[in-house]
Every structure is written in structure tokens, then in C-alpha cells.
Design an enzyme around this catalytic site. Structure first.
Site, PDB file in Angstrom:
ATOM      1  N   SER A 120       0.851  -1.189   0.000  1.00  0.00           N
ATOM      2  CA  SER A 120       0.000   0.000   0.000  1.00  0.00           C
ATOM      3  C   SER A 120       0.883   1.234   0.000  1.00  0.00           C
ATOM      4  CB  SER A 120      -0.893   0.019   1.249  1.00  0.00           C
ATOM      5  OG  SER A 120      -1.552   1.272   1.399  1.00  0.00           O
ATOM      6  N   TYR A 157      -1.478  -1.037  10.304  1.00  0.00           N
ATOM      7  CA  TYR A 157      -1.583  -1.229   8.857  1.00  0.00           C
ATOM      8  C   TYR A 157      -0.407  -0.568   8.144  1.00  0.00           C
ATOM      9  CZ  TYR A 157      -3.550  -1.119   4.129  1.00  0.00           C
ATOM     10  OH  TYR A 157      -3.755  -1.276   2.786  1.00  0.00           O
TER      11      TYR A 157
END
Length: 288
Positions: free
Chosen positions: A164, A181
Site C-alpha cells: 500500500s 496497517y
């Protein structure tokens, strides 16, 4: 002097004809986009896995209805929990019942959690790291024998890790902070680089994709909490969010002969938003 205009079999450069792919977290979102691309680019078998058997079965049913597949090509449901070693071993065993080799492994399964710094739960942080980092490593490790089976210097196998842009810059902060995350995606990008060097001599190439915001079940809640889809599209230099075709194009490139000399890369798929420094700029005709 060699003819520099000559390209070996250019029409098949992006073809995946006859390949076998496994997509973790493939029952929805970006994983399902990628699985659809693999199948439509010519793969003979695409294995779809996630924790919920019903979700895998539903995704496979959709995929097998696609109109432009190779004769005999099919998607196959293999539900498993990619966050645990036993789940990954079960996944490898299920895939091995259908094939003795895998050409493409897309380690896409992931999780996130949003909470403020002071109350960010230990269990949530651990869950995200276990799936997004350790789960990716174990999945690649356990699939390595199948990935090596048919891999050659001229036709290496591929591992594609879904990372990401959150692993390249800051992610969501404040009330919906995604510390685990963001840290996990930074870790898995670097894991991919290490694996690229270690597995390259075995003819297994390892690359990461780094999507920005795509309207998916995983991202939609955060998109709404931080201003909504229109606001995020307006602040993107490309003035839009990601689309399924944006994922499809990159994963087919990496998995095909076109990407045969790409190893250890982390490709951003975000319209340039990573480099926008968080500035919220509206287009001239915006009504926001």
C-alpha cells in the site's frame, strides 16, 4: 548490427496463457479484480482463497461466467485462513490436489484497524501484523516448492505482494489512525525486496504493488470518515480514485513476459497522491 526494432513475439508479451495462479484474499476487492485479470489474460487455473467458503464460491461463480476465457480455463475455490500456518498449509494442500505447480502467487490477503494512538488495542495491532506480514512470508515460503516446479531463467514464476502507499508515506492518523496497517505495509515491502534477492536465483521474482485509495469494502469506511469519495478524488493529482482496471493492468504486466526482468519493485498505483504532500487542492470547476 542487431535489428533494434525486432521484439520477440510481441503479440504474446502480456499473455498468461496456460499459467496457474493463486490469489489470497481473492474473494472480493482488489484480489478479485486481479483474479479476473489473470483469468482473462489466459490463465488456465486461478485459485481463489479467503476465510469464508461462501465468499470464495460466490467469487468463483462470477469468474467462471466471464465470456472471454481460454477453453477449459476455470477459477477454483480453496477457502483457508492465510493468517495462520495451519491455514496456509491447508491452502497449499488444497491447491496441490489440482496442480503440481504454481506460476503466479498473489499474496493479497490483508487487514486493517483504525483507532487513536492512546487507545490503539494490542490485539488489533497484532492481528494486522500477523496477516499482513507474517502471513505473507509463510504463504510464500510454503508455496515456494510449487513456484519452483516449472520456473526457468526465461520463464520465472512470480510473486506479487499487495502492499500500500500507506507503507511508503503516512496513512490515516487521528481518530481513525491505522498505525499497524501502515507499519505492516512498510514491513512487507521490505520483506518483498529481501525475498526478491533470495528467490531470484531460484527463478522466482517477487514484486509489490502499492495501491492508493480504491473504493473497496476495506477502504470505503475510512474514505467516508475522512471526507468521502469526492473529496479524495478531488485531492488526487489525477482527479480520481483507483479503478479495477488500474490493478488489472499492473498485475498482468508483472505476471507476464512483459515483467520478466522486474524484481524487488514496489509499484505505486495511486494517481500520484503519494507525492501530493497531503495538500487538498480542488479543480477549478469543483463544487465541493
Amino acid at each position: 548490427m542487431a535489428d533494434e526494432t525486432a521484439l520477440k513475439d510481441f503479440p504474446s508479451l502480456f499473455s498468461l496463457k496456460g499459467k496457474v495462479a493463486v490469489v489470497t484474499g481473492g474473494s472480493r476487492g482488489l484480489g478479485l479484480n486481479a483474479a479476473s485479470a489473470f483469468l482473462q489474460a489466459g490463465c488456465a487455473q486461478v485459485f481463489i482463497t479467503s476465510r469464508k467458503a461462501s465468499a470464495c464460491d460466490s467469487a468463483v461463480a462470477q469468474l467462471n461466467k466471464l465470456p472471454n476465457l481460454q477453453p477449459g480455463a476455470r477459477a477454483i475455490s480453496v477457502p483457508a485462513d492465510s493468517s495462520t500456518l495451519s491455514g496456509i498449509e491447508s491452502l497449499v494442500a488444497q491447491v496441490s490436489q489440482h496442480t503440481d505447480h504454481v506460476d503466479i502467487l498473489m499474496a493479497n490477503a490483508g487487514a486493517t484497524w483504525g483507532a487513536p494512538f492512546d487507545t490503539h488495542p494490542d490485539a488489533a495491532f497484532q492481528k494486522v501484523m500477523d496477516l499482513n506480514v507474517k502471513g505473507v512470508f509463510l504463504c510464500i515460503q510454503k508455496f515456494a516448492p510449487l513456484l519452483q516446479k516449472r520456473a526457468t531463467l526465461e520463464d520465472p514464476s512470480r510473486v506479487i505482494i499487495t502492499a500500500s502507499t500507506a507503507g511508503l508515506g503516512t496513512a490515516s492518523l487521528g481518530q481513525a489512525a491505522t498505525f499497524g496497517y501502515s507499519a505492516s505495509k512498510a514491513a512487507v515491502i521490505h520483506l518483498g525486496r529481501n525475498l526478491a534477492v533470495d528467490l531470484g536465483p531460484r527463478h522466482i521474482l517477487v514484486n509489490s504493488i502499492c495501491p492508493g485509495f480504491f473504493p473497496t469494502k476495506m477502504a470505503n469506511g475510512l474514505l467516508e470518515m475522512t471526507g468521502g469519495l469526492e473529496k479524495h478524488a478531488a485531492r488526487n493529482p489525477s482527479r480520481r480514485l483507483g479503478r479495477p482496471e488500474d490493478i488489472a493492468g499492473v498485475v498482468v504486466y508483472l505476471a507476464s513476459r512483459a515483467g520478466a526482468h522486474v524484481n524487488g519493485a514496489a509499484i505505486e498505483i495511486d494517481g500520484g497522491s503519494l507525492w501530493n504532500n497531503g495538500e487538498f487542492t480542488l479543480p477549478p470547476d469543483s463544487k465541493l
